[in-house]
Write an enzyme that holds these catalytic residues in place. Sequence first.
Site, PDB file in Angstrom:
ATOM      1  N   SER A 119      77.485  57.681  20.033  1.00 27.11           N
ATOM      2  CA  SER A 119      77.632  56.336  19.476  1.00 27.11           C
ATOM      3  C   SER A 119      76.410  55.945  18.655  1.00 27.11           C
ATOM      4  O   SER A 119      76.472  54.988  17.884  1.00 27.11           O
ATOM      5  CB  SER A 119      77.781  55.315  20.601  1.00 27.11           C
ATOM      6  OG  SER A 119      78.845  55.659  21.436  1.00 27.11           O
ATOM      7  N   HIS A 140      83.568  60.162  16.102  1.00 21.48           N
ATOM      8  CA  HIS A 140      83.365  59.065  17.059  1.00 21.48           C
ATOM      9  C   HIS A 140      84.706  58.447  17.432  1.00 21.48           C
ATOM     10  O   HIS A 140      85.271  57.659  16.676  1.00 21.48           O
ATOM     11  CB  HIS A 140      82.424  58.025  16.433  1.00 21.48           C
ATOM     12  CG  HIS A 140      81.974  56.956  17.366  1.00 21.48           C
ATOM     13  ND1 HIS A 140      81.927  55.631  17.027  1.00 21.48           N
ATOM     14  CD2 HIS A 140      81.557  57.020  18.648  1.00 21.48           C
ATOM     15  CE1 HIS A 140      81.488  54.930  18.054  1.00 21.48           C
ATOM     16  NE2 HIS A 140      81.263  55.750  19.057  1.00 21.48           N
ATOM     17  N   GLU A 152      85.927  57.425  13.780  1.00 22.42           N
ATOM     18  CA  GLU A 152      84.940  57.325  12.699  1.00 22.42           C
ATOM     19  C   GLU A 152      84.377  58.729  12.489  1.00 22.42           C
ATOM     20  O   GLU A 152      83.901  59.346  13.446  1.00 22.42           O
ATOM     21  CB  GLU A 152      83.788  56.397  13.094  1.00 22.42           C
ATOM     22  CG  GLU A 152      84.166  54.933  13.179  1.00 22.42           C
ATOM     23  CD  GLU A 152      82.958  54.051  13.485  1.00 22.42           C
ATOM     24  OE1 GLU A 152      82.706  53.123  12.710  1.00 22.42           O
ATOM     25  OE2 GLU A 152      82.269  54.274  14.502  1.00 22.42           O
ATOM     26  N   ASN A 190      80.339  49.663  15.354  1.00 21.40           N
ATOM     27  CA  ASN A 190      79.285  49.011  16.151  1.00 21.40           C
ATOM     28  C   ASN A 190      78.299  48.222  15.293  1.00 21.40           C
ATOM     29  O   ASN A 190      77.726  47.234  15.745  1.00 21.40           O
ATOM     30  CB  ASN A 190      78.540  50.045  17.009  1.00 21.40           C
ATOM     31  CG  ASN A 190      79.386  50.463  18.204  1.00 21.40           C
ATOM     32  OD1 ASN A 190      80.228  49.700  18.663  1.00 21.40           O
ATOM     33  ND2 ASN A 190      79.164  51.677  18.691  1.00 21.40           N
TER      34      ASN A 190
HETATM   35  P1  NAD Z   1      80.358  59.500  30.916  1.00 17.63           P
HETATM   36  O1  NAD Z   1      79.122  59.164  31.651  1.00 17.63           O
HETATM   37  O2  NAD Z   1      81.682  58.978  31.401  1.00 17.63           O
HETATM   38  O3  NAD Z   1      80.499  61.101  30.819  1.00 17.63           O
HETATM   39  C1  NAD Z   1      79.469  61.951  30.426  1.00 17.63           C
HETATM   40  C2  NAD Z   1      79.691  63.293  31.082  1.00 17.63           C
HETATM   41  O4  NAD Z   1      78.784  64.253  30.500  1.00 17.63           O
HETATM   42  C3  NAD Z   1      79.415  63.298  32.598  1.00 17.63           C
HETATM   43  O5  NAD Z   1      80.555  63.768  33.296  1.00 17.63           O
HETATM   44  C4  NAD Z   1      78.236  64.267  32.746  1.00 17.63           C
HETATM   45  O6  NAD Z   1      78.282  65.040  33.944  1.00 17.63           O
HETATM   46  C5  NAD Z   1      78.401  65.154  31.518  1.00 17.63           C
HETATM   47  N1  NAD Z   1      77.200  65.865  31.115  1.00 17.63           N
HETATM   48  C6  NAD Z   1      75.919  65.412  31.086  1.00 17.63           C
HETATM   49  N2  NAD Z   1      75.107  66.382  30.644  1.00 17.63           N
HETATM   50  C7  NAD Z   1      75.877  67.465  30.395  1.00 17.63           C
HETATM   51  C8  NAD Z   1      75.603  68.779  29.905  1.00 17.63           C
HETATM   52  N3  NAD Z   1      74.366  69.155  29.577  1.00 17.63           N
HETATM   53  N4  NAD Z   1      76.642  69.632  29.748  1.00 17.63           N
HETATM   54  C9  NAD Z   1      77.911  69.271  30.081  1.00 17.63           C
HETATM   55  N5  NAD Z   1      78.219  68.039  30.551  1.00 17.63           N
HETATM   56  C10 NAD Z   1      77.212  67.141  30.700  1.00 17.63           C
HETATM   57  O7  NAD Z   1      80.101  59.051  29.408  1.00 17.63           O
HETATM   58  P2  NAD Z   1      81.162  58.614  28.283  1.00 17.63           P
HETATM   59  O8  NAD Z   1      81.389  57.145  28.356  1.00 17.63           O
HETATM   60  O9  NAD Z   1      82.322  59.543  28.337  1.00 17.63           O
HETATM   61  O10 NAD Z   1      80.312  58.859  26.948  1.00 17.63           O
HETATM   62  C11 NAD Z   1      80.116  60.147  26.429  1.00 17.63           C
HETATM   63  C12 NAD Z   1      79.661  60.064  24.984  1.00 17.63           C
HETATM   64  O11 NAD Z   1      80.617  59.322  24.229  1.00 17.63           O
HETATM   65  C13 NAD Z   1      78.327  59.346  24.758  1.00 17.63           C
HETATM   66  O12 NAD Z   1      77.650  59.980  23.721  1.00 17.63           O
HETATM   67  C14 NAD Z   1      78.746  57.946  24.358  1.00 17.63           C
HETATM   68  O13 NAD Z   1      77.776  57.308  23.570  1.00 17.63           O
HETATM   69  C15 NAD Z   1      79.978  58.247  23.543  1.00 17.63           C
HETATM   70  N6  NAD Z   1      80.961  57.152  23.422  1.00 17.63           N
HETATM   71  C16 NAD Z   1      81.264  56.363  24.482  1.00 17.63           C
HETATM   72  C17 NAD Z   1      82.217  55.353  24.351  1.00 17.63           C
HETATM   73  C18 NAD Z   1      82.589  54.481  25.525  1.00 17.63           C
HETATM   74  O14 NAD Z   1      83.195  53.408  25.315  1.00 17.63           O
HETATM   75  N7  NAD Z   1      82.318  54.887  26.759  1.00 17.63           N
HETATM   76  C19 NAD Z   1      82.865  55.154  23.114  1.00 17.63           C
HETATM   77  C20 NAD Z   1      82.545  56.002  22.040  1.00 17.63           C
HETATM   78  C21 NAD Z   1      81.590  56.999  22.215  1.00 17.63           C
END
Ligand code: NAD
Length: 282
Positions: A119, A140, A152, A190
Amino acid sequence: MVIGRMAVVGAGQMGSGIAQVAAQSGVEVTLIDVATGAVDAGRARIEKSLQKLVEKGKVPAAELPAILGRLRTGMQVSDAKGVDFAVEAITENEPLKKDVFRELDRVAAPAAVLASNTSSIPITRLAAATKRPGQVIGMHFMNPVPLMALVEVIRGAQTSDATYEATVDLAKRMGKTTVLSKDFPGFIVNRILIPMLNEACFALQEGLATAEDIDQAMRLGTNQPMGPLQLADFIGLDTCLAIAEVLHKGLGDDKYRPSPLLRQYVDAGWLGKKTGRGFHSY
Ligand code: NAD
């Protein structure tokens, strides 16, 4: 570019959604997470989401076995060996993401595109961790991925035209509509959304109106499905603050400074819906 096999790294909220929609669109996908239990939790989330879509009549029940049959899981990034396309969706942490990109660069097919769902981290910086910066791009997705139509697409400074085209093709195949953004903080959504939510926090802080009336005003006055304070509660106030800080620091303009009230709520642990209390109670 025909994408036969794809990997999604990170089986959290976003990664499991991305893997689900890829499998629904006919792509063989490996969902990878290094945390114990994470891929099982991801698979369970996918099964539950598909079940709901079946109940709503959006996915035929007869297709479930084939969709789930296209989904494999792995516990190390090297399980992405030989894939044609990878989407990284791990925790929002730059050093960790760079490690994942280095490893994907090592194991993915030479022509593969490596995309990030970040993000806020510059794509250009993630690309520099690889030996194929032209093949690195931002993809994204919005949350929840199976329901939200937008992706995006963010071109880093070195992203090639072929990489961009392959990414747009994949997003379309997944039933998504794309918009193109340059690699600047907040991208499009955002950059515009978070200042609006932050402004609602300032309005509340200044006593302009109650939280209920701020939300009601924006819901009925601008035809939004949810008021800005409620939306901030749903996103998570910690996440809103983190993005506001990225905009403030990355764009270097004080107009993006986070509201002190938002900061105070985060300090208090009132993070919104997920903790039961934010600007509203849940
Ligand atoms: P989350 O915490 O639900 O999931 C992240 C996962 O990544 C966890 O299960 C963790 O164990 C895993 N992880 C961490 N390090 C790792 C590694 N080295 N190798 C493999 N797996 C690993 O997070 P999320 O909400 O799914 O967000 C993930 C990404 O998406 C982030 O970059 C976030 O900015 C982006 N994002 C989030 C949203 C949202 O609304 N939550 C929206 C758009 C983008």
